[in-house]
Design an enzyme around this catalytic site. Sequence first.
Site, PDB file in Angstrom:
ATOM      1  N   CYS A  40     -38.198  41.185 -96.117  1.00 32.67           N
ATOM      2  CA  CYS A  40     -37.977  42.157 -95.064  1.00 32.67           C
ATOM      3  C   CYS A  40     -36.519  41.992 -94.661  1.00 32.67           C
ATOM      4  O   CYS A  40     -36.114  40.896 -94.270  1.00 32.67           O
ATOM      5  CB  CYS A  40     -38.906  41.865 -93.901  1.00 32.67           C
ATOM      6  SG  CYS A  40     -38.468  42.810 -92.458  1.00 32.67           S
ATOM      7  N   HIS A  62     -46.816  52.785 -98.326  1.00 33.04           N
ATOM      8  CA  HIS A  62     -45.845  51.785 -98.785  1.00 33.04           C
ATOM      9  C   HIS A  62     -45.806  50.680 -97.722  1.00 33.04           C
ATOM     10  O   HIS A  62     -45.123  50.802 -96.711  1.00 33.04           O
ATOM     11  CB  HIS A  62     -44.497  52.505 -98.907  1.00 33.04           C
ATOM     12  CG  HIS A  62     -43.327  51.656 -99.277  1.00 33.04           C
ATOM     13  ND1 HIS A  62     -42.691  51.753-100.500  1.00 33.04           N
ATOM     14  CD2 HIS A  62     -42.618  50.729 -98.572  1.00 33.04           C
ATOM     15  CE1 HIS A  62     -41.661  50.927-100.528  1.00 33.04           C
ATOM     16  NE2 HIS A  62     -41.601  50.284 -99.373  1.00 33.04           N
ATOM     17  N   ARG A  91     -36.770  48.000-107.636  1.00 27.25           N
ATOM     18  CA  ARG A  91     -35.860  48.580-106.641  1.00 27.25           C
ATOM     19  C   ARG A  91     -36.065  47.913-105.273  1.00 27.25           C
ATOM     20  O   ARG A  91     -35.261  47.110-104.837  1.00 27.25           O
ATOM     21  CB  ARG A  91     -36.083  50.107-106.575  1.00 27.25           C
ATOM     22  CG  ARG A  91     -34.977  50.862-105.852  1.00 27.25           C
ATOM     23  CD  ARG A  91     -35.088  50.861-104.339  1.00 27.25           C
ATOM     24  NE  ARG A  91     -36.348  51.407-103.851  1.00 27.25           N
ATOM     25  CZ  ARG A  91     -36.732  51.321-102.578  1.00 27.25           C
ATOM     26  NH1 ARG A  91     -35.984  50.709-101.682  1.00 27.25           N
ATOM     27  NH2 ARG A  91     -37.900  51.809-102.194  1.00 27.25           N
ATOM     28  N   ASP A  92     -37.178  48.190-104.633  1.00 28.83           N
ATOM     29  CA  ASP A  92     -37.357  47.671-103.270  1.00 28.83           C
ATOM     30  C   ASP A  92     -37.450  46.149-103.280  1.00 28.83           C
ATOM     31  O   ASP A  92     -36.970  45.478-102.369  1.00 28.83           O
ATOM     32  CB  ASP A  92     -38.626  48.277-102.656  1.00 28.83           C
ATOM     33  CG  ASP A  92     -38.589  48.284-101.135  1.00 28.83           C
ATOM     34  OD1 ASP A  92     -37.525  48.001-100.566  1.00 28.83           O
ATOM     35  OD2 ASP A  92     -39.631  48.570-100.522  1.00 28.83           O
ATOM     36  N   HIS A 136     -45.254  46.777 -96.444  1.00 23.20           N
ATOM     37  CA  HIS A 136     -44.642  45.467 -96.673  1.00 23.20           C
ATOM     38  C   HIS A 136     -45.582  44.417 -96.070  1.00 23.20           C
ATOM     39  O   HIS A 136     -46.279  44.673 -95.091  1.00 23.20           O
ATOM     40  CB  HIS A 136     -43.248  45.418 -96.036  1.00 23.20           C
ATOM     41  CG  HIS A 136     -42.209  46.166 -96.824  1.00 23.20           C
ATOM     42  ND1 HIS A 136     -41.128  45.560 -97.415  1.00 23.20           N
ATOM     43  CD2 HIS A 136     -42.100  47.477 -97.142  1.00 23.20           C
ATOM     44  CE1 HIS A 136     -40.389  46.462 -98.046  1.00 23.20           C
ATOM     45  NE2 HIS A 136     -40.953  47.647 -97.893  1.00 23.20           N
ATOM     46  N   ASN A 187     -42.875  43.391-100.411  1.00 23.89           N
ATOM     47  CA  ASN A 187     -43.885  44.450-100.488  1.00 23.89           C
ATOM     48  C   ASN A 187     -45.246  43.854-100.833  1.00 23.89           C
ATOM     49  O   ASN A 187     -45.337  42.731-101.337  1.00 23.89           O
ATOM     50  CB  ASN A 187     -43.535  45.420-101.629  1.00 23.89           C
ATOM     51  CG  ASN A 187     -42.299  46.235-101.357  1.00 23.89           C
ATOM     52  OD1 ASN A 187     -41.197  45.763-101.558  1.00 23.89           O
ATOM     53  ND2 ASN A 187     -42.477  47.447-100.893  1.00 23.89           N
TER      54      ASN A 187
HETATM   55  P1  HMG Z   1     -21.387  55.917 -95.670  1.00 18.62           P
HETATM   56  O1  HMG Z   1     -20.589  54.687 -95.476  1.00 18.62           O
HETATM   57  O2  HMG Z   1     -21.626  56.784 -94.495  1.00 18.62           O
HETATM   58  O3  HMG Z   1     -20.927  56.847 -96.854  1.00 18.62           O
HETATM   59  O4  HMG Z   1     -22.794  55.451 -96.259  1.00 18.62           O
HETATM   60  P2  HMG Z   1     -19.566  57.214 -97.460  1.00 18.62           P
HETATM   61  O5  HMG Z   1     -19.768  58.535 -98.129  1.00 18.62           O
HETATM   62  O6  HMG Z   1     -18.475  57.059 -96.431  1.00 18.62           O
HETATM   63  O7  HMG Z   1     -19.352  56.120 -98.598  1.00 18.62           O
HETATM   64  C1  HMG Z   1     -19.117  54.763 -98.348  1.00 18.62           C
HETATM   65  C2  HMG Z   1     -18.786  54.062 -99.648  1.00 18.62           C
HETATM   66  O8  HMG Z   1     -19.899  54.113-100.509  1.00 18.62           O
HETATM   67  C3  HMG Z   1     -17.652  54.755-100.424  1.00 18.62           C
HETATM   68  O9  HMG Z   1     -17.013  53.745-101.175  1.00 18.62           O
HETATM   69  C4  HMG Z   1     -18.384  55.659-101.367  1.00 18.62           C
HETATM   70  O10 HMG Z   1     -17.652  55.949-102.523  1.00 18.62           O
HETATM   71  C5  HMG Z   1     -19.587  54.818-101.714  1.00 18.62           C
HETATM   72  P3  HMG Z   1     -15.568  53.176-100.764  1.00 18.62           P
HETATM   73  O11 HMG Z   1     -14.656  54.350-100.856  1.00 18.62           O
HETATM   74  O12 HMG Z   1     -15.724  52.706 -99.360  1.00 18.62           O
HETATM   75  O13 HMG Z   1     -15.327  52.076-101.756  1.00 18.62           O
HETATM   76  N1  HMG Z   1     -20.766  55.618-102.071  1.00 18.62           N
HETATM   77  C6  HMG Z   1     -21.522  55.381-103.148  1.00 18.62           C
HETATM   78  N2  HMG Z   1     -21.419  54.470-104.126  1.00 18.62           N
HETATM   79  C7  HMG Z   1     -22.361  54.513-105.093  1.00 18.62           C
HETATM   80  N3  HMG Z   1     -23.375  55.393-105.102  1.00 18.62           N
HETATM   81  C8  HMG Z   1     -23.509  56.307-104.134  1.00 18.62           C
HETATM   82  C9  HMG Z   1     -22.558  56.318-103.111  1.00 18.62           C
HETATM   83  N4  HMG Z   1     -22.390  57.092-102.019  1.00 18.62           N
HETATM   84  C10 HMG Z   1     -21.296  56.639-101.383  1.00 18.62           C
HETATM   85  N5  HMG Z   1     -24.529  57.156-104.145  1.00 18.62           N
HETATM   86  C11 HMG Z   1     -24.695  55.913 -97.638  1.00 18.62           C
HETATM   87  C12 HMG Z   1     -23.810  56.385 -96.504  1.00 18.62           C
HETATM   88  C13 HMG Z   1     -25.975  56.698 -97.563  1.00 18.62           C
HETATM   89  C14 HMG Z   1     -23.985  56.136 -98.967  1.00 18.62           C
HETATM   90  C15 HMG Z   1     -24.949  54.412 -97.450  1.00 18.62           C
HETATM   91  O14 HMG Z   1     -25.436  54.230 -96.157  1.00 18.62           O
HETATM   92  C16 HMG Z   1     -25.943  53.866 -98.427  1.00 18.62           C
HETATM   93  O15 HMG Z   1     -25.702  53.795 -99.627  1.00 18.62           O
HETATM   94  N6  HMG Z   1     -27.091  53.427 -97.907  1.00 18.62           N
HETATM   95  C17 HMG Z   1     -28.124  52.905 -98.774  1.00 18.62           C
HETATM   96  C18 HMG Z   1     -28.951  51.978 -98.000  1.00 18.62           C
HETATM   97  C19 HMG Z   1     -30.094  51.532 -98.872  1.00 18.62           C
HETATM   98  O16 HMG Z   1     -30.108  51.644-100.078  1.00 18.62           O
HETATM   99  N7  HMG Z   1     -31.105  50.978 -98.200  1.00 18.62           N
HETATM  100  C20 HMG Z   1     -32.275  50.518 -98.874  1.00 18.62           C
HETATM  101  C21 HMG Z   1     -33.125  51.645 -99.349  1.00 18.62           C
HETATM  102  S1  HMG Z   1     -34.201  52.325 -98.120  1.00 18.62           S
HETATM  103  C22 HMG Z   1     -35.560  51.291 -98.138  1.00 18.62           C
HETATM  104  O17 HMG Z   1     -35.537  50.277 -98.764  1.00 18.62           O
HETATM  105  C23 HMG Z   1     -36.807  51.702 -97.456  1.00 18.62           C
HETATM  106  C24 HMG Z   1     -37.897  52.115 -98.429  1.00 18.62           C
HETATM  107  O18 HMG Z   1     -38.234  51.064 -99.300  1.00 18.62           O
HETATM  108  C25 HMG Z   1     -39.142  52.528 -97.671  1.00 18.62           C
HETATM  109  C26 HMG Z   1     -39.572  51.515 -96.634  1.00 18.62           C
HETATM  110  O19 HMG Z   1     -39.811  50.356 -96.931  1.00 18.62           O
HETATM  111  O20 HMG Z   1     -39.704  51.960 -95.489  1.00 18.62           O
HETATM  112  C27 HMG Z   1     -37.450  53.306 -99.253  1.00 18.62           C
HETATM  113 MG    MG Z   2     -39.665  49.343 -98.736  1.00 21.47          MG
END
Ligand code: HMG
Ligand code: MG
Length: 301
Positions: free
Chosen positions: A239, A206, A14-15, A208, A248
């Site tokens: 990153c 966690h 995933r990450d 990186h 990571n």
């Molecule tokens: P938004 O634009 O505010 O949400 O995003 P929305 O509800 O308006 O939806 C936008 C579009 O996404 C729409 O599609 C939805 O249908 C679709 P469109 O009509 O434009 O074609 N949608 C989805 N599609 C699939 N699955 C879903 C979903 N939800 C909406 N679940 C939202 C808000 C939270 C959805 C968006 O910002 C998002 O998906 N963000 C994810 C970002 C992400 O994954 N970042 C990486 C993970 S975090 C990380 O890596 C850190 C971590 O490792 C820890 C660390 O290192 O610190 C965990």
């Molecule tokens: Mg991470």
Amino acid sequence: MTNPAVRIVEVGPRDGLQNESVRVSVADRIRLVDDLADAGLRWIEAGSFVSPRWVPQMEGTAEVFAGVARRPGVVLSALVPNPRGLEEAIAAGADKVAVFAAASETFSQRNTNGSIAEVLGRLGPVIDAAVARGLPVRGYVSCALGCPYEGSVPVSRVVEVAGWLAERGCREVSLGDTIGVGTPIAAREMTAAVISGIGTERTAVHFHDTNGQALANVFACLDLGIAAVDASVAGLGGCPYAPGASGNLATEDLVTMLEGMGVATGVDLDRLSRAGERICRTIGRPSQSKAAMAWRARHPY
Ligand code: HMG
Ligand code: MG
């Protein structure tokens, strides 16, 4: 005191892969998860159900769940941002879900399109629904040691967000140094502050490895009694805010350190190194793990 049963949470599928520029096929993602389970990893974050417009690398996670060999004792989790993600994770058969919030306002906006309070407000019902369906929930706090936009992040904010997640029902809270700017004393101080609020058994770290500090950061936190450490095979990923930077902490390096300290991990370093080598060949770049490089040198073709 070091927790004798520290869990390694493998986040490479995933990450790691979400931060690789090469899109990995579903078949190769399935192979990776299977390889990791074969190596003895018991907690594997297999993918995420997020918007593919935001993270295209994670498209197809349902197919990954459908294709992997499910085995008793291996917990496959999925990262979810909202109710839709949760429903998709449940339908795919995830054993556990993870939600994520940030300790920095700007990062929260850029990563999840909402303020910290808005995102926590959205996550509350997701956690409730998961718990009601019997799924354990992990929470992540991003930017726990620094933010790419705001720079330093107050420890009190990390403590607050972690406390909220734990209070709301997350069994475990993972403290993410998202951009890898942490160094050992800061990592230990931040982690100790969180532990004083939510306890050791719910605290995971966690890190990186952007600046090569991830393993030292883990070491600095181990004797606080943390329950789990996240890592990514071959140090997959990067990153998102520093193109070309390391990902990571590499799982092979973590396993080598823990085993060397007498902390049993249950992971077979040979198999793990092979798993790392296979995915690195797939994405066409060398492993970021020092232990994997040493393993390869001991096992010439
Ligand atoms: P938004 O634009 O505010 O949400 O995003 P929305 O509800 O308006 O939806 C936008 C579009 O996404 C729409 O599609 C939805 O249908 C679709 P469109 O009509 O434009 O074609 N949608 C989805 N599609 C699939 N699955 C879903 C979903 N939800 C909406 N679940 C939202 C808000 C939270 C959805 C968006 O910002 C998002 O998906 N963000 C994810 C970002 C992400 O994954 N970042 C990486 C993970 S975090 C990380 O890596 C850190 C971590 O490792 C820890 C660390 O290192 O610190 C965990
Ligand atoms: Mg991470």
